[in-house]
Scaffold this motif. Structure first.
Motif, mmCIF file in Angstrom:
data_model
loop_
_atom_site.group_PDB
_atom_site.id
_atom_site.type_symbol
_atom_site.label_atom_id
_atom_site.label_comp_id
_atom_site.label_asym_id
_atom_site.label_seq_id
_atom_site.Cartn_x
_atom_site.Cartn_y
_atom_site.Cartn_z
ATOM 1 N N GLY A 96 0.802 -1.224 0.000
ATOM 2 C CA GLY A 96 0.000 0.000 0.000
ATOM 3 C C GLY A 96 0.832 1.271 0.000
ATOM 4 N N THR A 97 0.136 2.362 -0.137
ATOM 5 C CA THR A 97 0.767 3.690 -0.176
ATOM 6 C C THR A 97 -0.051 4.653 0.675
ATOM 7 O OG1 THR A 97 1.631 3.339 -2.399
ATOM 8 C CG2 THR A 97 1.440 5.612 -1.675
ATOM 9 N N ALA A 167 4.861 0.764 0.937
ATOM 10 C CA ALA A 167 5.373 -0.462 1.547
ATOM 11 C C ALA A 167 5.405 -1.558 0.488
ATOM 12 C CB ALA A 167 4.484 -0.891 2.714
ATOM 13 N N ALA A 168 6.489 -2.307 0.452
ATOM 14 C CA ALA A 168 6.579 -3.428 -0.482
ATOM 15 C C ALA A 168 5.553 -4.493 -0.113
ATOM 16 C CB ALA A 168 7.993 -4.015 -0.446
ATOM 17 N N ALA A 169 5.149 -5.279 -1.102
ATOM 18 C CA ALA A 169 4.157 -6.332 -0.858
ATOM 19 C C ALA A 169 4.676 -7.384 0.102
ATOM 20 C CB ALA A 169 3.747 -6.960 -2.184
ATOM 21 N N THR A 170 5.988 -7.458 0.246
ATOM 22 C CA THR A 170 6.594 -8.470 1.127
ATOM 23 C C THR A 170 6.714 -8.014 2.575
ATOM 24 O OG1 THR A 170 8.768 -7.597 0.503
ATOM 25 C CG2 THR A 170 7.921 -9.471 -0.770
ATOM 26 N N ILE A 171 6.337 -6.780 2.861
ATOM 27 C CA ILE A 171 6.404 -6.286 4.242
ATOM 28 C C ILE A 171 5.428 -7.093 5.097
ATOM 29 C CG2 ILE A 171 5.899 -4.316 5.750
ATOM 30 C CD1 ILE A 171 8.406 -3.844 4.255
ATOM 31 N N PRO A 172 5.864 -7.649 6.227
ATOM 32 C CA PRO A 172 4.943 -8.428 7.062
ATOM 33 C C PRO A 172 3.944 -7.530 7.794
ATOM 34 C CG PRO A 172 7.088 -8.253 8.126
ATOM 35 C CD PRO A 172 7.241 -7.661 6.754
ATOM 36 N N MET A 173 2.785 -8.088 8.072
ATOM 37 C CA MET A 173 1.788 -7.347 8.839
ATOM 38 C C MET A 173 2.372 -6.971 10.202
ATOM 39 S SD MET A 173 -0.962 -7.051 6.988
ATOM 40 C CE MET A 173 -2.314 -6.776 8.117
ATOM 41 N N GLY A 174 2.092 -5.777 10.652
ATOM 42 C CA GLY A 174 2.571 -5.328 11.958
ATOM 43 C C GLY A 174 3.921 -4.643 11.924
ATOM 44 N N ALA A 175 4.598 -4.675 10.769
ATOM 45 C CA ALA A 175 5.897 -3.993 10.677
ATOM 46 C C ALA A 175 5.698 -2.488 10.710
ATOM 47 C CB ALA A 175 6.609 -4.406 9.398
#
Length: 198
Positions: A96-97, A167-175
Motif C-alpha cells: 500500500g501507499t 510499503a513493499a508487498a513483502t512487508i509483514p503485517m505489523g511492521a
C-alpha cells in the motif's frame, strides 16, 4: 536635521518612559543643576529584518527653546528559525501507499537559500518520495513535481510538501517504519525534521 519630519521603520514603535516604566510626554520642570532620567523604549516587530538603524532623539524646552540631540543606533540581529511540521502517523497494508502532508515554514527574519530535503527510511522494503504542491490545490495530484531542493524561502513564507510512503508487498503485517524528512541548509550544518510513523 530640522526634525520637520519624523519617520521610523514600518511596524516599529518608540515611546519615552521614566524609570518606573510610565510613559512620558514631557519631563516636567527640571531646575538648574538637576536632571531627569528618560528611557527611549524601542520596539521592533518579530519579523524585523537584519539591519542597523540610526535613531536621533531631540529634547527641547518649550520655555527657553534650548535643545539637544542624541544619536543612537539599534542593531537587529539575525534570527534563523526554519520548521518542518507536523509529525504524522498512519496505517497501510503490504503493497500500500499513504500520503503525508508537511509544511516547511521560515519563521526567522531572513531569506533562507539552498534548502535540501531528504527522506530516510529506518527499514528495508519501504520507500518515501517527496513532492511539492506545484499546482497549489493542497492535495497530491498528477501536476505535482518531485522535490529535493528549495532554492529560496523568504521570511514568513511556507511550502507544502507531500511525502508519499509505500510499503513493499513483502512487508509483514505489523511492521513499522519511522521515516524522517530532513530539511538542511547552511551547507548542511543546520537542519529540521519531521517524522512519519507508518
Amino acid at each position: 536635521p530640522t526634525f520637520a519630519t519624523v519617520s521610523i521603520p514600518d511596524k516599529w514603535s518608540i515611546r519615552f518612559v521614566d524609570d518606573t516604566g510610565m510613559a512620558l510626554a514631557n519631563t516636567g520642570s527640571i531646575t538648574g543643576g538637576n536632571s531627569k532620567q528618560v528611557f527611549a523604549e524601542v520596539t521592533v516587530p518579530e519579523d524585523a529584518a537584519t539591519s542597523v538603524t540610526e535613531l536621533y532623539f531631540k529634547a527641547v524646552s518649550p520655555v527657553t527653546a534650548v535643545e539637544d540631540i542624541k544619536h543612537d543606533a539599534l542593531t537587529v540581529g539575525e534570527v534563523i528559525d526554519l520548521v518542518l511540521y507536523p509529525d504524522n502517523a498512519g496505517q497501510i497494508l503490504p503493497g500500500g501507499t499513504i500520503i503525508y502532508s508537511h509544511w516547511l515554514t521560515n519563521q526567522g527574519n531572513g531569506t533562507l537559500t539552498n534548502i535540501t530535503l531528504n527522506p530516510t527510511n529506518d527499514s528495508d522494503g519501504w520507500q518515501a518520495l517527496l513532492y511539492a504542491d506545484t499546482d497549489g490545490n493542497g492535495v497530491l495530484s498528477g501536476a505535482d513535481q518531485r522535490i529535493s531542493t528549495i532554492a529560496s524561502l523568504p521570511v514568513g513564507q511556507s511550502k507544502l510538501i507531500f511525502a508519499k510512503v509505500s510499503a513493499a508487498a513483502t512487508i509483514p503485517m505489523g511492521a513499522a517504519n519511522v521515516p524522517s524528512i530532513t530539511a538542511t541548509w547552511n551547507n548542511g550544518s543546520s537542519s529540521t525534521k519531521a517524522l512519519d510513523v507508518t
